[in-house]
Design an enzyme around this catalytic site. Structure first.
Site, PDB file in Angstrom:
ATOM      1  N   CYS A 119       0.823  -1.208   0.000  1.00 57.57           N
ATOM      2  CA  CYS A 119       0.000   0.000   0.000  1.00 57.57           C
ATOM      3  C   CYS A 119       0.859   1.262   0.000  1.00 57.57           C
ATOM      4  O   CYS A 119       1.829   1.369   0.761  1.00 57.57           O
ATOM      5  CB  CYS A 119      -0.897  -0.019   1.237  1.00 57.57           C
ATOM      6  SG  CYS A 119      -1.818   1.504   1.462  1.00 57.57           S
ATOM      7  N   GLY A 162      -5.971   4.983   5.857  1.00 58.37           N
ATOM      8  CA  GLY A 162      -6.214   4.725   7.269  1.00 58.37           C
ATOM      9  C   GLY A 162      -7.018   3.469   7.546  1.00 58.37           C
ATOM     10  O   GLY A 162      -7.625   2.893   6.655  1.00 58.37           O
ATOM     11  N   GLU A 163      -6.981   3.049   8.795  1.00 57.35           N
ATOM     12  CA  GLU A 163      -7.747   1.895   9.262  1.00 57.35           C
ATOM     13  C   GLU A 163      -8.926   2.446  10.076  1.00 57.35           C
ATOM     14  O   GLU A 163      -8.752   2.925  11.208  1.00 57.35           O
ATOM     15  CB  GLU A 163      -6.844   0.993  10.117  1.00 57.35           C
ATOM     16  CG  GLU A 163      -7.562  -0.034  10.959  1.00 57.35           C
ATOM     17  CD  GLU A 163      -8.568  -0.900  10.195  1.00 57.35           C
ATOM     18  OE1 GLU A 163      -8.186  -1.551   9.216  1.00 57.35           O
ATOM     19  OE2 GLU A 163      -9.756  -0.912  10.618  1.00 57.35           O
ATOM     20  N   SER A 194     -14.606  -0.661   6.127  1.00 57.46           N
ATOM     21  CA  SER A 194     -13.653  -1.715   5.778  1.00 57.46           C
ATOM     22  C   SER A 194     -12.551  -1.816   6.826  1.00 57.46           C
ATOM     23  O   SER A 194     -12.171  -0.811   7.424  1.00 57.46           O
ATOM     24  CB  SER A 194     -13.035  -1.359   4.411  1.00 57.46           C
ATOM     25  OG  SER A 194     -12.004  -2.236   4.102  1.00 57.46           O
ATOM     26  N   SER A 217     -10.546  -7.051   4.768  1.00 60.98           N
ATOM     27  CA  SER A 217      -9.458  -7.286   3.809  1.00 60.98           C
ATOM     28  C   SER A 217      -8.609  -8.453   4.297  1.00 60.98           C
ATOM     29  O   SER A 217      -7.857  -8.316   5.260  1.00 60.98           O
ATOM     30  CB  SER A 217      -8.599  -6.026   3.681  1.00 60.98           C
ATOM     31  OG  SER A 217      -9.359  -4.988   3.118  1.00 60.98           O
ATOM     32  N   LEU A 218      -8.727  -9.592   3.628  1.00 58.53           N
ATOM     33  CA  LEU A 218      -7.908 -10.756   4.010  1.00 58.53           C
ATOM     34  C   LEU A 218      -6.617 -10.789   3.194  1.00 58.53           C
ATOM     35  O   LEU A 218      -5.539 -10.906   3.724  1.00 58.53           O
ATOM     36  CB  LEU A 218      -8.690 -12.052   3.791  1.00 58.53           C
ATOM     37  CG  LEU A 218      -9.873 -12.330   4.720  1.00 58.53           C
ATOM     38  CD1 LEU A 218     -10.342 -13.772   4.563  1.00 58.53           C
ATOM     39  CD2 LEU A 218      -9.535 -12.054   6.187  1.00 58.53           C
ATOM     40  N   HIS A 219      -6.735 -10.768   1.866  1.00 60.33           N
ATOM     41  CA  HIS A 219      -5.581 -10.745   0.947  1.00 60.33           C
ATOM     42  C   HIS A 219      -4.700 -11.989   1.001  1.00 60.33           C
ATOM     43  O   HIS A 219      -3.691 -12.064   0.293  1.00 60.33           O
ATOM     44  CB  HIS A 219      -4.707  -9.503   1.160  1.00 60.33           C
ATOM     45  CG  HIS A 219      -5.460  -8.206   1.051  1.00 60.33           C
ATOM     46  ND1 HIS A 219      -6.423  -7.982   0.092  1.00 60.33           N
ATOM     47  CD2 HIS A 219      -5.407  -7.069   1.802  1.00 60.33           C
ATOM     48  CE1 HIS A 219      -6.916  -6.754   0.245  1.00 60.33           C
ATOM     49  NE2 HIS A 219      -6.336  -6.194   1.270  1.00 60.33           N
ATOM     50  N   ASN A 293      -3.094  -1.964  -8.241  1.00 62.62           N
ATOM     51  CA  ASN A 293      -2.481  -0.813  -8.925  1.00 62.62           C
ATOM     52  C   ASN A 293      -1.053  -0.668  -8.407  1.00 62.62           C
ATOM     53  O   ASN A 293      -0.862  -0.326  -7.239  1.00 62.62           O
ATOM     54  CB  ASN A 293      -3.242   0.480  -8.587  1.00 62.62           C
ATOM     55  CG  ASN A 293      -4.447   0.674  -9.469  1.00 62.62           C
ATOM     56  OD1 ASN A 293      -4.392   0.462 -10.672  1.00 62.62           O
ATOM     57  ND2 ASN A 293      -5.548   1.087  -8.867  1.00 62.62           N
ATOM     58  N   CYS A 340      -4.570   3.992  -3.325  1.00 65.92           N
ATOM     59  CA  CYS A 340      -4.713   4.748  -2.087  1.00 65.92           C
ATOM     60  C   CYS A 340      -3.354   5.281  -1.627  1.00 65.92           C
ATOM     61  O   CYS A 340      -2.404   4.533  -1.469  1.00 65.92           O
ATOM     62  CB  CYS A 340      -5.303   3.789  -1.048  1.00 65.92           C
ATOM     63  SG  CYS A 340      -5.204   4.326   0.615  1.00 65.92           S
TER      64      CYS A 340
HETATM   65  S1  SF4 Z   1      -4.166  -0.939   2.933  1.00 63.25           S
HETATM   66 FE1  SF4 Z   1      -5.432   0.336   4.292  1.00 63.25          FE
HETATM   67  S2  SF4 Z   1      -4.899  -0.425   6.352  1.00 63.25           S
HETATM   68 FE2  SF4 Z   1      -3.289  -1.161   4.981  1.00 63.25          FE
HETATM   69  S3  SF4 Z   1      -1.656   0.426   5.104  1.00 63.25           S
HETATM   70 FE3  SF4 Z   1      -3.003   0.929   3.359  1.00 63.25          FE
HETATM   71  S4  SF4 Z   1      -4.488   2.379   4.210  1.00 63.25           S
HETATM   72 FE4  SF4 Z   1      -3.561   1.298   5.935  1.00 63.25          FE
END
Ligand code: SF4
Length: 355
Positions: A119, A162-163, A194, A217-219, A293, A340
């Site tokens: 990310c 963010g989380e 999420s 989000s498992l991934h 992406n 993101c």
């Molecule tokens: S995917 Fe979401 S939770 Fe994970 S680092 Fe990126 S913004 Fe944070």
């Protein structure tokens, strides 16, 4: 006292009006006008009593202002909003395949502490939690964008920076305001929160009894693979995350969405697909397959790549053959900084002052 209207709860603004010597009933009209975006708070059209408009001027500093706007060839619009302290946050408007609708993606924090290896947001670290008002202002900015494009902002997802479950003190009030008929006027089903699997936060969401959607989000289909991609996986094992998702789903009666970003050679083999199917078993959860992406080298120095089309299709085929509901989420805005955190990082690189 808040300095931005979006930071007020309706009854909080009513109390403030009383403290200023005015009727509390004016507060609902002022907030409705702010959320509708049609009338400035102090406008004569609101027919406020003498003196109230001047008082209002002290609480109408914008919680967030547009700093950068990028529009992709597919109509995806990415906004970089500047907050009162100079920091910046991203929000995205995604046109629906229906010509009159759009979906919005909201951020819940400035940066992120979760460190998910693929990310872009994680590369700038965590700066601070957003306020409820700053989240609401993202929603209002996206709704203006949608209306200017002749669309209705139909759904919002908390899948930006963010989380969200680490900022529930702001996310829950913001969600309530978005779902308030007199304010955001979104239905509960139009809002999705999420998480990467913060189990105590999932339990807190369940305890609210609020009827929004949950996406997890498992991934990865096993803890070892997951821990390489998401450091939070070392803290919360998949079994605990799914048990918490089960409880949320049982309370609400509608399926939780499982997010799975397909990364070439990392989590996209037929074996991974079978393991994911076994993990989810007979759960009535929907799997959302995401196309990655690329964002350059990760924190661990890995150059992640999206799964090739045939590999991704084969992965989805296995899930479906094993009875799961699985869909691809359309990839958006490939010609802009779509992932993101990318736009914010690029803006910060261009101007070190940009937060
Ligand atoms: S995917 Fe979401 S939770 Fe994970 S680092 Fe990126 S913004 Fe944070």
């Amino acid at each position: 006292m808040p300095t931005a209207l979006a930071d007020f709860e309706p009854d909080e603004l009513a109390q403030q009006f009383v403290a200023w010597g005015f009727k509390p009933s004016h507060a609902a009209r002022v907030l409705r006008a702010h959320y509708a975006g049609q009338t400035p708070p102090g406008s004569a059209a609101l027919r406020l009593p003498a003196g109230l408009a001047e008082r209002l001027a002290t609480v109408t500093a914008p919680a967030a202002e547009l700093a950068v706007r990028q529009v992709a060839n597919d109509g995806t619009t990415k906004l970089l909003l500047r907050l009162a302290d100079g920091r910046t946050v991203e929000s995205v408007l995604m046109p629906d395949f229906r010509p009159d609708r759009a979906a919005g993606c909201l951020s819940s924090q400035v940066g992120c502490a979760m460190g998910c290896d693929f990310c872009a947001t994680t590369k700038t670290g965590f700066e601070r939690n957003l306020t409820a008002g700053e989240i609401v202002e993202q929603f209002l900015a996206l709704r203006r964008e949608a209306e200017a494009a002749g669309r209705r902002l139909q759904t919002v997802v908390f899948m930006g920076m963010g989380e969200p479950l680490l900022n529930l003190d702001a996310v829950l009030p913001a969600v309530r305001r978005l779902a308030d008929n007199a304010l955001g006027a979104l239905g509960w089903r139009q809002i999705t929160v999420s998480t990467v699997g913060i189990v105590p936060g999932m339990e807190a969401l369940t305890a609210t009894g609020l009827n929004f959607n949950l996406a997890v989000s498992l991934h990865a289909p096993d803890d070892a693979t997951r821990a390489q991609l998401l450091p939070v996986g070392k803290r919360f094992p998949l079994a605990d995350i799914l048990a918490a998702a089960d409880r949320f789903q049982a309370r609400r009666g509608r399926p939780v969405t499982i997010q799975y970003c397909l990364l070439a050679g990392v989590n996209d083999s037929p074996e991974h697909a079978h393991r994911l199917a076994e993990l989810l078993g007979s759960r009535r959860m929907h799997v959302n397959l995401l196309r990655y992406n690329p964002t350059g080298l990760s924190l661990r120095g890995v150059a992640y790549a999206p799964s090739p089309e045939p590999v991704a299709e084969a992965f989805a085929g296995i899930l479906k053959a094993r009875g799961l509901v699985a869909h691809f989420r359309r990839s958006r805005g490939k010609d802009i900084d779509a992932a993101c955190g990318q736009l914010r990082r690029r803006a910060a690189e261009a101007s070190p002052a940009a937060g």
